[in-house]
Write an enzyme that holds these catalytic residues in place. Structure first.
Site, PDB file in Angstrom:
ATOM      1  N   ARG A  51       5.870  10.103  27.253  1.00 48.16           N
ATOM      2  CA  ARG A  51       4.496   8.316  28.850  1.00 48.16           C
ATOM      3  C   ARG A  51       3.802   7.808  27.043  1.00 48.16           C
ATOM      4  O   ARG A  51       4.017   6.487  26.722  1.00 48.16           O
ATOM      5  CB  ARG A  51       2.882   8.734  28.960  1.00 48.16           C
ATOM      6  CG  ARG A  51       2.400   7.496  29.011  1.00 48.16           C
ATOM      7  CD  ARG A  51       1.623   7.604  30.016  1.00 48.16           C
ATOM      8  NE  ARG A  51       0.769   8.890  30.384  1.00 48.16           N
ATOM      9  CZ  ARG A  51       0.063   9.543  29.498  1.00 48.16           C
ATOM     10  NH1 ARG A  51      -0.812   9.111  29.152  1.00 48.16           N
ATOM     11  NH2 ARG A  51      -0.376  10.863  30.169  1.00 48.16           N
ATOM     12  N   TYR A 103       9.137 -17.357  37.388  1.00 50.37           N
ATOM     13  CA  TYR A 103       9.206 -16.642  38.772  1.00 50.37           C
ATOM     14  C   TYR A 103       8.124 -16.114  39.486  1.00 50.37           C
ATOM     15  O   TYR A 103       6.942 -16.177  39.570  1.00 50.37           O
ATOM     16  CB  TYR A 103      10.216 -15.664  37.917  1.00 50.37           C
ATOM     17  CG  TYR A 103      10.055 -14.120  38.409  1.00 50.37           C
ATOM     18  CD1 TYR A 103      11.622 -13.937  39.398  1.00 50.37           C
ATOM     19  CD2 TYR A 103       8.957 -13.304  39.087  1.00 50.37           C
ATOM     20  CE1 TYR A 103      11.481 -12.632  40.077  1.00 50.37           C
ATOM     21  CE2 TYR A 103       9.980 -11.612  39.594  1.00 50.37           C
ATOM     22  CZ  TYR A 103      10.823 -11.632  40.424  1.00 50.37           C
ATOM     23  OH  TYR A 103      10.991 -10.877  41.408  1.00 50.37           O
ATOM     24  N   ASP A 180       9.114 -16.039  29.408  1.00 46.51           N
ATOM     25  CA  ASP A 180      10.016 -15.375  30.311  1.00 46.51           C
ATOM     26  C   ASP A 180      11.268 -15.835  29.377  1.00 46.51           C
ATOM     27  O   ASP A 180      11.609 -17.315  29.896  1.00 46.51           O
ATOM     28  CB  ASP A 180       9.629 -15.582  31.434  1.00 46.51           C
ATOM     29  CG  ASP A 180      10.282 -14.731  32.648  1.00 46.51           C
ATOM     30  OD1 ASP A 180      11.563 -14.098  31.840  1.00 46.51           O
ATOM     31  OD2 ASP A 180      10.317 -14.154  33.425  1.00 46.51           O
ATOM     32  N   LYS A 205      18.377  -8.338  34.512  1.00 49.57           N
ATOM     33  CA  LYS A 205      18.840  -9.200  34.622  1.00 49.57           C
ATOM     34  C   LYS A 205      20.231  -9.144  33.624  1.00 49.57           C
ATOM     35  O   LYS A 205      20.892  -8.168  33.102  1.00 49.57           O
ATOM     36  CB  LYS A 205      18.381 -10.601  34.698  1.00 49.57           C
ATOM     37  CG  LYS A 205      16.944 -10.391  35.506  1.00 49.57           C
ATOM     38  CD  LYS A 205      17.428 -10.285  36.281  1.00 49.57           C
ATOM     39  CE  LYS A 205      15.554  -9.622  37.994  1.00 49.57           C
ATOM     40  NZ  LYS A 205      14.708 -10.863  37.692  1.00 49.57           N
TER      41      LYS A 205
HETATM   42  C1  LIG Z   1      13.284 -10.557  37.782  1.00 46.86           C
HETATM   43  C2  LIG Z   1      12.561 -11.638  37.267  1.00 46.86           C
HETATM   44  C3  LIG Z   1      11.220 -10.879  36.918  1.00 46.86           C
HETATM   45  C4  LIG Z   1      11.000 -10.026  36.935  1.00 46.86           C
HETATM   46  O1  LIG Z   1      11.896  -8.795  37.182  1.00 46.86           O
HETATM   47  P1  LIG Z   1      11.680  -7.415  37.856  1.00 46.86           P
HETATM   48  O2  LIG Z   1      12.301  -6.489  36.903  1.00 46.86           O
HETATM   49  O3  LIG Z   1      12.362  -7.744  38.668  1.00 46.86           O
HETATM   50  O4  LIG Z   1      10.137  -6.903  38.019  1.00 46.86           O
HETATM   51  C5  LIG Z   1       9.941 -11.877  35.875  1.00 46.86           C
HETATM   52  N1  LIG Z   1      11.319 -13.209  35.914  1.00 46.86           N
HETATM   53  C6  LIG Z   1      12.043 -14.147  36.100  1.00 46.86           C
HETATM   54  C7  LIG Z   1      12.124 -15.179  35.077  1.00 46.86           C
HETATM   55  C8  LIG Z   1      12.955 -12.701  36.374  1.00 46.86           C
HETATM   56  O5  LIG Z   1      13.828 -13.090  36.720  1.00 46.86           O
END
Ligand SMILES: *Cc1c(COP(=O)(O)O)cnc(C)c1O
Length: 389
Positions: A51, A103, A180, A205
């Site tokens: 962890r 998001y 982000d 992604k």
């Molecule tokens: C998908 C996404 C998230 C969240 O991520 P997860 O891996 O689905 O928890 C946050 N910000 C953006 C821009 C995203 O496309």
């Protein structure tokens, strides 16, 4: 092993990794071990319990820190777990300024869980610097933005927002700007170079790139970030598993070639849609008529593969989405396969009709994450699907 003078692709393939000293294995093994043998009390090889840290995870964290140009990186079990870790460091009474078009899961986490702990959130259109200036308070500890936004593809000037935050810092306020960077990946956009303090990704992604695992990362710039993100990993335990770390490490090796192809295909699809007689609006920062095309050109080294377009109505969108064969109707983005979605009913359903109207998201809008299939096949698929309009 991290060397910032090397090129992006070289770092993507090598940083954080060297051949295994005992076997010569070129790839970092999946260290499926929860614990580590110690030689005597307090004497170990740097690992005690997974962890806290795990060698496969360490390799990925060093690699991602290098690609974003940060001092450290910490990976979490999903993008949302990374955002949760970011705000876990705040205290009751603190204030967060967040982009109004981020998001959907981000405001849901902030408003429905984190706000219960007495942390305050304000949402503004971060493309409007005056709104940002006005909304920062004396207790604002974090400004969180996303650029380009989802799904409206608006660009926020990272340097300008960083300047506003740093002015506050000069006056003694502790304040961080986090970005982000999921939509662009470090291949096309490196927010730390524009003055951001923290970069966050859903590695689910483009970084993973193959739609086969969830993950998230926080890249920090200061010793305090390193210490506090590691502490959250240890305390809350929402870390990325060694297997998932391996998948991201493997995905990242081809990030540069994938992003180049994503963008080539993205431009072809955006041009096709922009010239389609039945499509009144196409949102893609690479198009000359995008209102922030110049800013996009300055801030990013490419325009990415996300495109939003208007079909005219919910029925039209549904008709088109039912007909696609090469594109897959589904949530998510950034995989090698082209994913197409209906933001109003899928990713942005939780915003409600009013919330969607506020950001200009209509029921006829469709978002496409252009993959790296043959562009001709994508155009043919869109052509037959759009013929229903
Ligand atoms: C998908 C996404 C998230 C969240 O991520 P997860 O891996 O689905 O928890 C946050 N910000 C953006 C821009 C995203 O496309």
């Amino acid at each position: 092993m991290t060397s910032n003078h090397r090129g992006f692709s070289t770092r993507a393939i090598h940083d954080g990794q060297s051949p295994d000293p005992t076997t010569g294995a070129v790839n970092v093994p999946i260290y499926a071990s929860s614990t580590y043998a110690q030689e005597e009390i307090g004497k170990h090889k740097g690992y005690e319990y997974s962890r806290v840290s795990n060698p496969t995870r360490t390799a990925l964290e060093e690699n991602l820190a290098s690609l974003e140009g940060g001092a450290s990186a910490h990976v979490f079990s999903s993008g949302m777990a990374a955002i949760a870790a970011l705000v876990t460091m705040l205290k009751t009474g603190d204030h967060v300024l967040c982009g109004s078009n981020v998001y959907g899961g981000t405001p849901r986490l902030f408003d429905r869980i984190i706000a219960n702990y007495g942390i305050h959130f304000t949402y503004v259109d971060t493309t409007d610097l005056n709104q940002v200036r006005r909304a920062i308070q004396a207790n604002t500890k974090l400004v969180h933005i996303e650029t380009p936004t989802n799904p409206m593809m608006q660009i926020t000037d990272i340097r300008a927002i960083a300047d506003i935050c740093h002015q506050r810092r000069k006056e003694g306020q502790e304040i961080d700007l986090s970005v982000d960077n999921t939509f662009m990946s470090p291949y096309f956009q490196r927010p730390l170079e524009w003055g951001a303090d923290i970069v966050m990704h859903s590695t689910t992604k483009f970084l993973n790139g193959h739609s086969d695992g969830l993950g998230g990362v926080l890249v920090g710039t200061t010793p305090e970030h390193k210490e506090s993100f590691a502490f959250v990993q240890k305390c809350t335990g929402g870390i990325l598993s060694p297997f998932e770390c391996f998948l991201v490490l493997r995905g990242v090796k081809t990030l540069a070639v994938r992003m180049k192809q994503h963008e080539l295909n993205g431009r072809v699809v955006a041009d096709y849609l922009a010239g389609h007689p039945k499509i009144p609006t196409v949102l893609y920062p690479g198009l000359l008529h995008h209102p922030q095309h110049e800013l996009a050109r300055r801030q990013m080294s490419g325009f990415g593969a996300l495109i939003t377009f208007e079909t005219g109505s919910f029925k039209n969108a549904n008709d088109v989405l039912r007909r696609v064969r090469v594109c897959t109707l589904g949530e998510s983005l950034g995989g090698v396969e082209t994913l197409i979605s209906h933001p109003a009913s899928m990713t942005h359903a939780a915003l409600g009709e009013e919330g969607r109207a506020k950001i200009g998201l209509s029921d006829g809008m469709v978002r496409i994450s252009v993959g790296i299939e043959d562009a001709g096949d994508l155009l043919q698929d869109l052509e037959q699907a759009l013929s229903v309009l």
